[in-house]
Design a protein around this motif. Structure first.
Motif, PDB file in Angstrom:
ATOM      1  N   ILE A 157       1.139  -1.588  -0.155  1.00 20.66           N
ATOM      2  CA  ILE A 157       0.175  -0.095   0.147  1.00 20.66           C
ATOM      3  C   ILE A 157       0.989   1.601  -0.257  1.00 20.66           C
ATOM      4  O   ILE A 157       1.696   1.714   0.689  1.00 20.66           O
ATOM      5  N   PHE A 158       0.158   2.208  -0.822  1.00 20.72           N
ATOM      6  CA  PHE A 158       1.524   3.146  -0.858  1.00 20.72           C
ATOM      7  C   PHE A 158       0.779   4.244  -0.678  1.00 20.72           C
ATOM      8  O   PHE A 158      -0.439   4.989  -1.642  1.00 20.72           O
ATOM      9  N   VAL A 159       1.883   5.098   0.664  1.00 22.54           N
ATOM     10  CA  VAL A 159       1.257   6.102   1.159  1.00 22.54           C
ATOM     11  C   VAL A 159       1.995   7.551   0.763  1.00 22.54           C
ATOM     12  O   VAL A 159       3.455   7.280   0.142  1.00 22.54           O
ATOM     13  N   LYS A 160       1.638   8.969  -0.870  1.00 26.25           N
ATOM     14  CA  LYS A 160       2.201   9.473  -1.194  1.00 26.25           C
ATOM     15  C   LYS A 160       1.846  10.888  -0.349  1.00 26.25           C
ATOM     16  O   LYS A 160       1.057  11.205  -0.530  1.00 26.25           O
ATOM     17  N   ALA A 161       2.541  11.724  -0.570  1.00 27.21           N
ATOM     18  CA  ALA A 161       2.857  12.973  -0.070  1.00 27.21           C
ATOM     19  C   ALA A 161       3.817  14.532  -0.733  1.00 27.21           C
ATOM     20  O   ALA A 161       4.716  13.541  -1.140  1.00 27.21           O
ATOM     21  N   THR A 162       3.484  15.157  -0.890  1.00 28.37           N
ATOM     22  CA  THR A 162       4.433  16.299  -1.477  1.00 28.37           C
ATOM     23  C   THR A 162       4.343  17.486  -0.838  1.00 28.37           C
ATOM     24  O   THR A 162       3.311  16.973   0.413  1.00 28.37           O
ATOM     25  N   TRP A 220       9.524  22.527  -9.396  1.00 31.84           N
ATOM     26  CA  TRP A 220       9.634  20.547  -9.098  1.00 31.84           C
ATOM     27  C   TRP A 220       8.829  21.056  -7.086  1.00 31.84           C
ATOM     28  O   TRP A 220      10.085  21.883  -6.588  1.00 31.84           O
ATOM     29  N   ILE A 221       8.757  19.858  -6.831  1.00 33.21           N
ATOM     30  CA  ILE A 221       8.719  20.049  -5.177  1.00 33.21           C
ATOM     31  C   ILE A 221       8.901  18.559  -4.993  1.00 33.21           C
ATOM     32  O   ILE A 221       8.543  17.237  -5.616  1.00 33.21           O
ATOM     33  N   LYS A 222       9.449  18.767  -3.939  1.00 29.84           N
ATOM     34  CA  LYS A 222       9.552  17.619  -3.136  1.00 29.84           C
ATOM     35  C   LYS A 222       8.243  16.235  -3.350  1.00 29.84           C
ATOM     36  O   LYS A 222       7.022  16.622  -2.803  1.00 29.84           O
ATOM     37  N   LYS A 223       8.570  14.946  -3.391  1.00 28.50           N
ATOM     38  CA  LYS A 223       6.844  13.947  -2.987  1.00 28.50           C
ATOM     39  C   LYS A 223       8.138  12.559  -2.656  1.00 28.50           C
ATOM     40  O   LYS A 223       9.734  12.468  -2.134  1.00 28.50           O
ATOM     41  N   VAL A 224       7.453  12.321  -1.907  1.00 30.95           N
ATOM     42  CA  VAL A 224       7.995  11.185  -0.438  1.00 30.95           C
ATOM     43  C   VAL A 224       6.769   9.859  -1.011  1.00 30.95           C
ATOM     44  O   VAL A 224       5.752  10.016  -1.147  1.00 30.95           O
ATOM     45  N   GLU A 225       7.314   8.669  -1.209  1.00 30.14           N
ATOM     46  CA  GLU A 225       5.920   7.459  -1.646  1.00 30.14           C
ATOM     47  C   GLU A 225       6.332   6.214  -0.444  1.00 30.14           C
ATOM     48  O   GLU A 225       7.344   6.080  -0.224  1.00 30.14           O
ATOM     49  N   VAL A 226       6.070   6.384   0.436  1.00 26.46           N
ATOM     50  CA  VAL A 226       5.488   4.811   1.763  1.00 26.46           C
ATOM     51  C   VAL A 226       5.010   3.792   1.280  1.00 26.46           C
ATOM     52  O   VAL A 226       3.897   3.640   1.279  1.00 26.46           O
ATOM     53  N   ALA A 227       5.923   2.834   0.800  1.00 25.67           N
ATOM     54  CA  ALA A 227       5.412   1.153   0.700  1.00 25.67           C
ATOM     55  C   ALA A 227       5.361   0.678   1.687  1.00 25.67           C
ATOM     56  O   ALA A 227       6.331  -0.004   2.266  1.00 25.67           O
ATOM     57  N   ILE A 228       4.309  -0.257   2.613  1.00 20.31           N
ATOM     58  CA  ILE A 228       3.433  -0.995   3.433  1.00 20.31           C
ATOM     59  C   ILE A 228       3.168  -2.025   3.447  1.00 20.31           C
ATOM     60  O   ILE A 228       2.018  -1.770   2.329  1.00 20.31           O
ATOM     61  N   SER A 229       3.686  -3.041   3.789  1.00 19.77           N
ATOM     62  CA  SER A 229       2.930  -4.149   3.730  1.00 19.77           C
ATOM     63  C   SER A 229       3.271  -5.443   4.779  1.00 19.77           C
ATOM     64  O   SER A 229       3.213  -5.029   5.941  1.00 19.77           O
TER      65      SER A 229
END
Length: 211
Positions: free
Chosen positions: A107-112, A200-209
């Motif tokens: 499951i991907f949690v995405k934010a900028t 351009w802005i920063k983004k992060v993707e947190v993958a949880i399983s």
């Protein structure tokens, strides 16, 4: 833009060049960042399950959404496995469970921007439950478009002010150096501003399983 303690531990590639300086009568209006529609929790494993986090998203609300998606993913992974099946040996059942574990959905949690720290804290919440969850983090950047909007009232005020300064210069109230400096920064009535500006802005993707 936020820069919390978890975010400071990450590396982001800096892509922004020097942005065009806008006159004082212009302002930037940020557009919402477009993203793909949120998939149904019941969609198949081939469809990425994403939780988008904004700075206004309640923390536990994001956690519960991830938990719900994980439970549905686990049901899909084990749907065809029955421990009560007498036609299969224990070894076969264990092999099926092991295979399901290897192909568990993430499951991907995405934010900028300012929401990055919140997304990282969601990942940390799951990571602290080491026996149950696996968490990985990737960073990147996304190109966004902002609208450039003119304020006609402010523009007229700037032009009147500029005209008064020019008259003062012509009357000898300002020295030549200051006059030249203003001429370099002079705003023409016919000057065309760009309708949009990109950055351009920063983004992060947190993958949880599940582990």
């Amino acid at each position: 833009m936020g820069n919390g303690p978890l975010e400071r531990n990450l590396h982001f590639e800096m892509k922004n060049q020097d942005l065009v300086k806008l006159p004082r009568y212009a302002k930037v209006e940020k557009r919402p960042i477009p993203h793909a529609p949120v998939a149904s929790p019941y969609a198949g494993a081939s469809v990425p399950k994403i939780v988008y986090v904004s700075s206004k998203t309640p923390f536990m609300s994001a956690v519960k959404r991830v938990q719900k998606l994980l439970r549905q993913a686990e049901k899909r992974a084990t749907a065809g496995i029955s421990l009560e099946d007498t036609q299969k040996t224990e070894k076969q059942k264990l092999a099926e469970l092991a295979q399901a574990a290897e192909t568990r959905e993430e499951i991907f949690v995405k934010a900028t921007g300012k929401a990055i720290e919140k997304a990282l804290n969601v990942g940390k919440w799951f990571e602290e439950k080491e026996a149950e969850y696996k968490v990985r983090v990737t960073t990147g950047s996304v190109l966004v478009v902002d609208d450039v909007v003119e304020d006609e009232e402010k523009k007229d005020g700037e032009m009147r002010k500029q005209q008064r300064q020019e008259k003062a210069d012509d009357a000898g109230k300002k020295d030549f150096a200051n006059k030249r400096k203003r001429e370099v920064a002079k705003v023409s009535e016919d000057e065309e501003l760009p309708e949009t500006r990109t950055r351009w802005i920063k983004k992060v993707e947190v993958a949880i399983s599940f582990k």
